[in-house]
Motif scaffolding. Structure first.
Motif, PDB file in Angstrom:
ATOM      1  N   ALA A  78     -11.512 -43.795  64.607  1.00 19.61           N
ATOM      2  CA  ALA A  78     -10.212 -44.119  65.208  1.00 19.61           C
ATOM      3  C   ALA A  78     -10.019 -43.400  66.538  1.00 19.61           C
ATOM      4  N   SER A  79      -9.277 -44.040  67.411  1.00 20.17           N
ATOM      5  CA  SER A  79      -8.962 -43.431  68.706  1.00 20.17           C
ATOM      6  C   SER A  79      -8.139 -42.162  68.505  1.00 20.17           C
ATOM      7  N   PRO A  80      -8.434 -41.104  69.260  1.00 24.82           N
ATOM      8  CA  PRO A  80      -7.631 -39.875  69.159  1.00 24.82           C
ATOM      9  C   PRO A  80      -6.154 -40.111  69.464  1.00 24.82           C
ATOM     10  N   ALA A  81      -5.875 -41.160  70.235  1.00 21.26           N
ATOM     11  CA  ALA A  81      -4.482 -41.450  70.600  1.00 21.26           C
ATOM     12  C   ALA A  81      -3.729 -42.171  69.494  1.00 21.26           C
ATOM     13  N   ALA A  82      -4.429 -42.679  68.503  1.00 20.25           N
ATOM     14  CA  ALA A  82      -3.770 -43.430  67.429  1.00 20.25           C
ATOM     15  C   ALA A  82      -3.005 -42.491  66.507  1.00 20.25           C
ATOM     16  N   SER A  83      -1.832 -42.935  66.062  1.00 24.61           N
ATOM     17  CA  SER A  83      -1.046 -42.138  65.126  1.00 24.61           C
ATOM     18  C   SER A  83      -1.669 -42.203  63.728  1.00 24.61           C
ATOM     19  N   ASP A  84      -1.277 -41.282  62.858  1.00 25.95           N
ATOM     20  CA  ASP A  84      -1.776 -41.300  61.481  1.00 25.95           C
ATOM     21  C   ASP A  84      -1.415 -42.612  60.792  1.00 25.95           C
ATOM     22  N   VAL A  85      -0.219 -43.124  61.066  1.00 31.57           N
ATOM     23  CA  VAL A  85       0.191 -44.397  60.456  1.00 31.57           C
ATOM     24  C   VAL A  85      -0.728 -45.523  60.915  1.00 31.57           C
ATOM     25  N   GLU A  86      -1.029 -45.567  62.199  1.00 33.90           N
ATOM     26  CA  GLU A  86      -1.921 -46.611  62.721  1.00 33.90           C
ATOM     27  C   GLU A  86      -3.315 -46.493  62.114  1.00 33.90           C
ATOM     28  N   LEU A 137      -7.602 -36.915  58.038  1.00 37.72           N
ATOM     29  CA  LEU A 137      -6.559 -37.114  59.049  1.00 37.72           C
ATOM     30  C   LEU A 137      -6.260 -35.816  59.788  1.00 37.72           C
ATOM     31  N   THR A 138      -6.159 -34.724  59.058  1.00 40.89           N
ATOM     32  CA  THR A 138      -5.847 -33.432  59.664  1.00 40.89           C
ATOM     33  C   THR A 138      -6.920 -33.026  60.667  1.00 40.89           C
ATOM     34  N   ALA A 139      -8.168 -33.357  60.383  1.00 43.98           N
ATOM     35  CA  ALA A 139      -9.272 -32.997  61.276  1.00 43.98           C
ATOM     36  C   ALA A 139      -9.138 -33.652  62.646  1.00 43.98           C
ATOM     37  N   ARG A 140      -8.336 -34.722  62.737  1.00 43.20           N
ATOM     38  CA  ARG A 140      -8.118 -35.392  64.014  1.00 43.20           C
ATOM     39  C   ARG A 140      -7.199 -34.588  64.927  1.00 43.20           C
ATOM     40  N   HIS A 141      -6.489 -33.614  64.351  1.00 42.71           N
ATOM     41  CA  HIS A 141      -5.503 -32.830  65.099  1.00 42.71           C
ATOM     42  C   HIS A 141      -5.868 -31.348  64.978  1.00 42.71           C
TER      43      HIS A 141
END
Length: 202
Positions: A78-86, A137-141
């Motif tokens: 997923a794109s880093p700019a995408a929200s968790d919901v997306e 998901l957390t690893a994305r942030h």
């Protein structure tokens, strides 16, 4: 390119072996099927079977392995700019396509599980699945709190929504499974977002 072809062939062989195994499980019951039976039905040698699966139990876990991989791969890509919901919506949509494409296999899983304590235990909803998704998901942030309850609530609602759709998909001939999944996910995201608490990422 050769490596890619080999990998695709390997995945195709794994999938055909799983289908052969589940046909036998339906006809004879999980406990009455041996690895030799599966090899004969799939037209492979025992050595080939063990190249894909260490044991018969691993064939049972294969559909769940594939489903978990679909979610993990989607989150990772997923794109880093995408929200968790997306990201979650995209992952569940991809998972939904797999469930629709493999509906007969997954119906077989459920039918056999009803008559086998071993399989029933393997396929009941497991809390660790939700924890894995929260961790992905957390690893994305990088600066996110891994224990932030809003993200855990979001994942719990999403998984519960998918599970509800999954049962509908197996039990009923849905006219538009994708639209049904989208409707259920939208409601789940609405429920999980009724909080002013931030998720903690930048």
């Amino acid at each position: 390119m050769i490596t890619g072809l080999r990998e695709r062939k390997r995945e195709q062989n794994r999938a055909s072996t799983v289908k052969a195994a589940w046909r036998l499980f339906i006809e004879h019951g999980y406990d009455n099927v041996t690895v030799a039976d599966i090899c004969a039905a799939a037209d492979i040698a025992p050595r080939t079977f063990h190249r894909y699966f260490p044991s018969k139990e691993d064939v049972v876990a294969e559909p769940m392995r594939r489903m978990s991989k679909i979610v993990a791969d989607h989150i990772a890509a997923a794109s880093p700019a995408a929200s968790d919901v997306e990201v979650l919506r995209g992952a569940m949509t991809a998972l939904g396509r797999f469930a629709v494409d493999n509906r007969d296999l997954l119906i077989a899983v459920r039918l056999v599980a009803e008559h086998s304590q071993h399989i029933r235990g393997a396929y009941l909803g497991r809390p660790e699945h939700e924890r894995e998704i929260v961790g992905q998901l957390t690893a994305r942030h990088p600066d996110a709190d891994p224990d932030a309850w809003p993200r855990r609530l979001l994942v719990a609602c999403t998984v519960a929504a998918y599970r509800l759709w999954y049962e509908d998909n197996l039990r009923f001939d849905l006219p538009d499974p994708a639209a049904h999944l989208d409707t259920i996910l939208t409601r789940a995201f609405t429920v999980s977002s009724t909080t002013d608490e931030p998720l903690g990422e930048a």
